[in-house]
Scaffold this active site. Structure first.
Site, PDB file in Angstrom:
ATOM      1  N   ASP A   1       2.832  -0.591   8.330  1.00 27.48           N
ATOM      2  CA  ASP A   1       2.680  -0.628   6.874  1.00 27.48           C
ATOM      3  C   ASP A   1       3.954  -1.011   6.146  1.00 27.48           C
ATOM      4  O   ASP A   1       3.924  -1.430   4.993  1.00 27.48           O
ATOM      5  CB  ASP A   1       2.152   0.714   6.358  1.00 27.48           C
ATOM      6  CG  ASP A   1       3.131   1.867   6.543  1.00 27.48           C
ATOM      7  OD1 ASP A   1       4.082   1.749   7.339  1.00 27.48           O
ATOM      8  OD2 ASP A   1       2.936   2.915   5.892  1.00 27.48           O
ATOM      9  N   ASN A   2       5.102  -0.854   6.786  1.00 25.11           N
ATOM     10  CA  ASN A   2       6.397  -1.248   6.210  1.00 25.11           C
ATOM     11  C   ASN A   2       7.452  -1.060   7.286  1.00 25.11           C
ATOM     12  O   ASN A   2       7.140  -0.701   8.426  1.00 25.11           O
ATOM     13  CB  ASN A   2       6.739  -0.439   4.946  1.00 25.11           C
ATOM     14  CG  ASN A   2       6.541   1.057   5.072  1.00 25.11           C
ATOM     15  OD1 ASN A   2       5.671   1.634   4.416  1.00 25.11           O
ATOM     16  ND2 ASN A   2       7.324   1.702   5.921  1.00 25.11           N
TER      17      ASN A   2
ATOM     18  N   LYS B   1      12.531   0.476   5.134  1.00 24.52           N
ATOM     19  CA  LYS B   1      11.552   0.978   4.164  1.00 24.52           C
ATOM     20  C   LYS B   1      12.182   1.219   2.794  1.00 24.52           C
ATOM     21  O   LYS B   1      13.318   1.650   2.690  1.00 24.52           O
ATOM     22  CB  LYS B   1      10.967   2.284   4.705  1.00 24.52           C
ATOM     23  CG  LYS B   1      10.012   3.013   3.765  1.00 24.52           C
ATOM     24  CD  LYS B   1       9.484   4.278   4.420  1.00 24.52           C
ATOM     25  CE  LYS B   1       8.564   5.056   3.476  1.00 24.52           C
ATOM     26  NZ  LYS B   1       7.947   6.223   4.144  1.00 24.52           N
TER      27      LYS B   1
ATOM     28  N   SER C   1       0.334  11.216   3.757  1.00 23.03           N
ATOM     29  CA  SER C   1       1.421  11.237   4.734  1.00 23.03           C
ATOM     30  C   SER C   1       1.548  12.599   5.406  1.00 23.03           C
ATOM     31  O   SER C   1       1.263  13.634   4.802  1.00 23.03           O
ATOM     32  CB  SER C   1       2.748  10.870   4.066  1.00 23.03           C
ATOM     33  OG  SER C   1       2.735   9.533   3.633  1.00 23.03           O
TER      34      SER C   1
ATOM     35  N   CYS D   1       4.106   2.733   1.546  1.00 22.81           N
ATOM     36  CA  CYS D   1       2.817   2.985   2.192  1.00 22.81           C
ATOM     37  C   CYS D   1       1.564   2.620   1.411  1.00 22.81           C
ATOM     38  O   CYS D   1       0.784   1.771   1.830  1.00 22.81           O
ATOM     39  CB  CYS D   1       2.769   4.462   2.567  1.00 22.81           C
ATOM     40  SG  CYS D   1       1.274   4.931   3.394  1.00 22.81           S
TER      41      CYS D   1
ATOM     42  N   HIS E   1       6.084   7.908  11.019  1.00 23.12           N
ATOM     43  CA  HIS E   1       6.542   8.558   9.793  1.00 23.12           C
ATOM     44  C   HIS E   1       7.023   9.964  10.141  1.00 23.12           C
ATOM     45  O   HIS E   1       6.390  10.668  10.933  1.00 23.12           O
ATOM     46  CB  HIS E   1       5.361   8.626   8.818  1.00 23.12           C
ATOM     47  CG  HIS E   1       5.712   9.048   7.432  1.00 23.12           C
ATOM     48  ND1 HIS E   1       6.150  10.321   7.123  1.00 23.12           N
ATOM     49  CD2 HIS E   1       5.660   8.370   6.254  1.00 23.12           C
ATOM     50  CE1 HIS E   1       6.357  10.403   5.823  1.00 23.12           C
ATOM     51  NE2 HIS E   1       6.068   9.235   5.268  1.00 23.12           N
TER      52      HIS E   1
ATOM     53  N   HIS F   1      -4.389   7.523   2.630  1.00 19.80           N
ATOM     54  CA  HIS F   1      -3.318   7.389   1.638  1.00 19.80           C
ATOM     55  C   HIS F   1      -3.627   6.401   0.517  1.00 19.80           C
ATOM     56  O   HIS F   1      -2.740   5.695   0.033  1.00 19.80           O
ATOM     57  CB  HIS F   1      -1.990   7.027   2.311  1.00 19.80           C
ATOM     58  CG  HIS F   1      -0.829   7.658   1.600  1.00 19.80           C
ATOM     59  ND1 HIS F   1       0.472   7.523   2.035  1.00 19.80           N
ATOM     60  CD2 HIS F   1      -0.775   8.429   0.477  1.00 19.80           C
ATOM     61  CE1 HIS F   1       1.268   8.174   1.211  1.00 19.80           C
ATOM     62  NE2 HIS F   1       0.535   8.736   0.268  1.00 19.80           N
TER      63      HIS F   1
ATOM     64  N   ARG G   1      -1.321  -0.477   2.170  1.00 20.38           N
ATOM     65  CA  ARG G   1      -2.680  -0.212   2.650  1.00 20.38           C
ATOM     66  C   ARG G   1      -3.718  -0.818   1.709  1.00 20.38           C
ATOM     67  O   ARG G   1      -4.754  -1.325   2.155  1.00 20.38           O
ATOM     68  CB  ARG G   1      -2.879   1.295   2.817  1.00 20.38           C
ATOM     69  CG  ARG G   1      -2.031   1.846   3.951  1.00 20.38           C
ATOM     70  CD  ARG G   1      -1.824   3.353   3.941  1.00 20.38           C
ATOM     71  NE  ARG G   1      -0.700   3.649   4.797  1.00 20.38           N
ATOM     72  CZ  ARG G   1      -0.782   3.847   6.115  1.00 20.38           C
ATOM     73  NH1 ARG G   1      -1.963   3.826   6.712  1.00 20.38           N
ATOM     74  NH2 ARG G   1       0.299   4.087   6.834  1.00 20.38           N
TER      75      ARG G   1
ATOM     76  N   LYS H   1      -4.597   8.011   9.001  1.00 18.47           N
ATOM     77  CA  LYS H   1      -4.036   8.166   7.663  1.00 18.47           C
ATOM     78  C   LYS H   1      -4.739   7.226   6.677  1.00 18.47           C
ATOM     79  O   LYS H   1      -4.886   6.046   6.932  1.00 18.47           O
ATOM     80  CB  LYS H   1      -2.539   7.858   7.704  1.00 18.47           C
ATOM     81  CG  LYS H   1      -1.861   7.931   6.341  1.00 18.47           C
ATOM     82  CD  LYS H   1      -0.370   7.677   6.488  1.00 18.47           C
ATOM     83  CE  LYS H   1       0.309   7.656   5.129  1.00 18.47           C
ATOM     84  NZ  LYS H   1       1.763   7.456   5.225  1.00 18.47           N
TER      85      LYS H   1
ATOM     86  N   ASP I   1       2.731   3.673  10.892  1.00 19.53           N
ATOM     87  CA  ASP I   1       3.398   4.108   9.663  1.00 19.53           C
ATOM     88  C   ASP I   1       4.904   4.149   9.881  1.00 19.53           C
ATOM     89  O   ASP I   1       5.403   4.948  10.679  1.00 19.53           O
ATOM     90  CB  ASP I   1       2.878   5.497   9.280  1.00 19.53           C
ATOM     91  CG  ASP I   1       3.199   5.873   7.850  1.00 19.53           C
ATOM     92  OD1 ASP I   1       4.117   5.265   7.270  1.00 19.53           O
ATOM     93  OD2 ASP I   1       2.542   6.768   7.304  1.00 19.53           O
ATOM     94  N   ASP I   2       5.633   3.274   9.211  1.00 23.96           N
ATOM     95  CA  ASP I   2       7.103   3.218   9.266  1.00 23.96           C
ATOM     96  C   ASP I   2       7.642   2.684  10.587  1.00 23.96           C
ATOM     97  O   ASP I   2       8.795   2.951  10.939  1.00 23.96           O
ATOM     98  CB  ASP I   2       7.723   4.598   8.982  1.00 23.96           C
ATOM     99  CG  ASP I   2       7.503   5.077   7.566  1.00 23.96           C
ATOM    100  OD1 ASP I   2       6.892   4.337   6.777  1.00 23.96           O
ATOM    101  OD2 ASP I   2       7.932   6.198   7.237  1.00 23.96           O
TER     102      ASP I   2
END
Length: 466
Positions: A265-266, A286, A159, A81, A213, A136, A85, A134, A41-42
C-alpha cells in the site's frame, strides 16, 4: 503564480487519467480468470529477495517474480494507507473521493458506498468475491466490505496499531481479543478456505495483510528465524502465506487460470528503524513523496498467459481496476472518470505503454509530479523526527531524472530549468482537467492522540527487550 502552485498541490494522477482508458488490442484469453490480489501494509521496495534484499528469505515471491512480471517502477497511488486502498479498489485517484488521509477508529467517515469497487465490477461478471484482512476504508456499517461489493469479509477493519483491534466476520465483531501473532496465519486459512469453496466458478480474492505495519508479530513457526530480526520474521511468514495460496491454486488445478498480484500500500515506515523495513536504493519511505514512499514491489503472475519479464514501464495500483475488469470481459463505468490505464496489452503482449505521468499526493497536497523519466519535487519546509514520522530536512524545488538517478540524490534543476517549467505546466494542465473536486474528508481531530500513545508504548516495549 503562488496561488496557482497552491492549487496545483490539489490533484493526483497517473497518465491513465490523461490518456483515459487505452483499448486492449490483443485477444482476451478465453474464460474468466480468477483473481487473487495480495496487498501488504508498509512493505518496502527493498524488502524482498527479488528486489535485492539479502537477509530476508522470500522464495515463493522470488519464484512468482521469476515466472511472471516483476515491475521495477510500480507505484502505490499514495504514500499512506487509506488513500492507497481507495485508489486500488476503484481505479480512481483518491482526491476525487476526498480521501487523502488515514481513517481512524474515531472517524465517522469512509469511502462512499456510491464508489464502484473492483469487487462490484467483477460481481457483474459472475465472480464470487471475498476480502480477507485489513480494510481501512471506514469501519461503520455503510462503509464495510459487504456494502462495497464483497460477498464475504474477515479481518481487522483498520490498522493493527489502533485502539480496539477486533476481528470482524461480515459486519459483526466475532473476536475482541486478537492475538496478532497469528494474524497472518488466520488470514491465510480464511483465504485457502474461500478458494476451496469457490473453485468451481470465477472468484476474486483480496488478501490485505495487516503487516509489516507495526506493531510486528510473527507466529512461533517464524519468530526468531530470520537473520533480519522480527521484521524479517514477519516478511518470511507473509512469503509463506503466498506460497500456501499458490500451492492451493495448483492443487485445485486453478493456477493456469488465476491472476495473482502482489504489492504494497506504500513504502516502509522508516521512523521505526529496523522494525520499519527498507526502501532499498530509493529515498525516504512512507508518508513522503520521494520514491521510497510510493514505489513498491509489484509482481503479477498468470501462468501460460504472462511470459516471464522484468518490466520498466511505469505502472500504478489504479491500473489494476481497468486491467482486471477488461480481462474478466466486463466494461468500465461510463458515469465517472476511471483514471487507471488498462495494461493488458503490456502484460500479455509486452506492448509499451508510452510516456506516462504520475502525481504524488500527501494529505491533499501534490508534493511531486512525474512525466516520463522526469520528476519535479515541490518545496518542503522539513520536519523533526518523532515516534511516527521520519525526520526529513527542508528542501527547495527539486528536479530528478529517475532513469539516471532513481535514488534522487542529484537535483539537476539548475541545469534544466526548461524541463522544470514543462513539468509545472503539465501539473497545471491536468489540474484544470480534473474539474471540481470534493472537500477532503475529516478523519480525526488533533486531540485524538490515542493512536500515537499506543505507538509510543510499543516503541518503549521494544527498547526494553534484551
Amino acid at each position: 503564480m503562488p496561488k496557482l502552485r497552491s492549487t496545483v498541490l490539489c490533484f493526483l494522477v497517473t497518465v491513465g487519467a490523461l490518456l483515459s482508458i487505452s483499448a486492449f488490442t490483443g485477444e482476451t484469453p478465453p474464460g474468466k480468470p480468477n483473481v487473487v490480489l495480495i496487498f501488504t501494509d508498509d512493505l518496502g521496495y527493498g524488502d524482498l529477495g527479488c528486489y535485492g534484499n539479502t537477509t530476508i528469505r522470500t522464495p515463493n515471491l522470488d519464484q512468482m517474480a521469476a515466472e511472471g512480471a516483476r515491475f521495477t517502477e510500480f507505484y502505490s497511488i499514495s504514500p499512506v494507507c487509506s488513500p492507497s486502498r481507495a485508489g486500488l479498489l476503484t481505479g480512481r485517484h483518491p482526491i476525487r473521493m476526498g480521501i487523502q488521509s488515514v481513517f481512524f477508529p474515531e472517524s465517522w467517515t469512509g469511502m462512499a458506498p456510491e464508489e464502484i469497487t473492483l469487487a462490484e465490477a467483477l460481481k457483474e461478471q459472475g465472480y464470487a468475491t471475498s476480502c480477507v484482512g485489513k480494510w481501512h476504508l471506514g469501519h461503520h456499517h455503510r462503509y464495510l466490505p459487504l456494502q462495497q461489493g464483497f460477498d464475504e469479509y474477515f479481518g481487522i477493519p483498520y490498522s493493527n496499531d489502533m485502539e480496539a483491534v477486533v476481528y470482524l466476520d461480515g459486519n459483526e465483531v466475532v473476536e475482541e481479543e486478537v492475538d496478532q501473532r497469528y494474524t497472518t496465519r488466520t488470514y491465510t486459512e480464511k483465504a485457502l478456505d474461500f478458494i476451496d469453496r469457490k473453485a468451481g466458478s470465477p472468484f476474486f480474492l483480496y488478501v490485505a495483510h495487516s503487516m509489516p505495519h507495526v506493531p510486528l508479530y510473527a507466529s512461533e513457526d517464524f519468530e526468531g528465524k530470520s537473520p533480519r530480526g522480527l521484521y524479517g520474521d514477519v516478511i518470511e511468514e507473509i512469503d509463506w502465506s503466498v506460497g500456501q495460496i499458490l500451492k492451493k491454486l495448483e492443487a485445485k488445478k486453478l493456477d493456469d487460470n488465476t491472476i495473482v498480484i502482489f504489492t504494497s500500500d506504500n513504502g516502509p515506515w522508516l521512523a521505526f528503524g529496523p522494525d520499519g523495513g527498507s526502501a532499498g536504493p530509493l529515498r525516504e519511505g512512507k508518508q513522503f513523496t520521494f520514491e521510497g514512499g510510493m514505489r513498491v514491489p509489484g509482481i503479477i503472475q498468470w501462468k501460460g498467459q504472462i511470459e516471464p519479464m522484468e518490466s520498466e514501464e511505469l505502472v500504478s495500483t489504479i491500473d489494476l481496476f481497468p486491467t482486471l475488469v477488461t480481462l474478466a470481459g466486463g466494461t468500465l463505468p461510463d458515469d465517472r472518470p476511471i483514471d487507471g490505464q488498462d495494461i493488458s496489452a503490456h502484460l500479455l503482449k509486452k506492448k509499451p505503454l508510452g510516456e506516462r505521468t504520475l502525481a504524488y499526493y500527501y494529505n491533499g497536497e501534490l508534493r511531486a509530479f512525474r512525466k516520463g523519466d522526469w520528476k519535479i519535487k515541490m518545496p518542503y519546509p522539513g520536519n523533526e523526527s518523532n515516534p511516527w514520522r521520519a525526520g526529513v530536512p527542508a528542501h527547495d524545488t527539486l528536479l530528478f531524472n529517475l532513469k539516471a538517478d532513481r535514488s534522487e540524490k542529484y537535483n539537476i534543476l539548475p541545469k534544466h530549468p526548461e524541463k522544470a517549467a514543462e513539468l509545472l505546466q503539465a501539473m497545471e494542465d491536468f489540474q484544470t482537467s480534473l474539474g471540481t473536486l470534493p472537500p477532503l474528508m475529516k478523519t480525526r481531530a488533533p486531540a485524538d492522540n490515542i493512536h500515537y500513545d499506543r505507538q509510543k508504548e510499543w516503541l518503549e516495549q521494544q527498547k526494553q527487550k534484551p
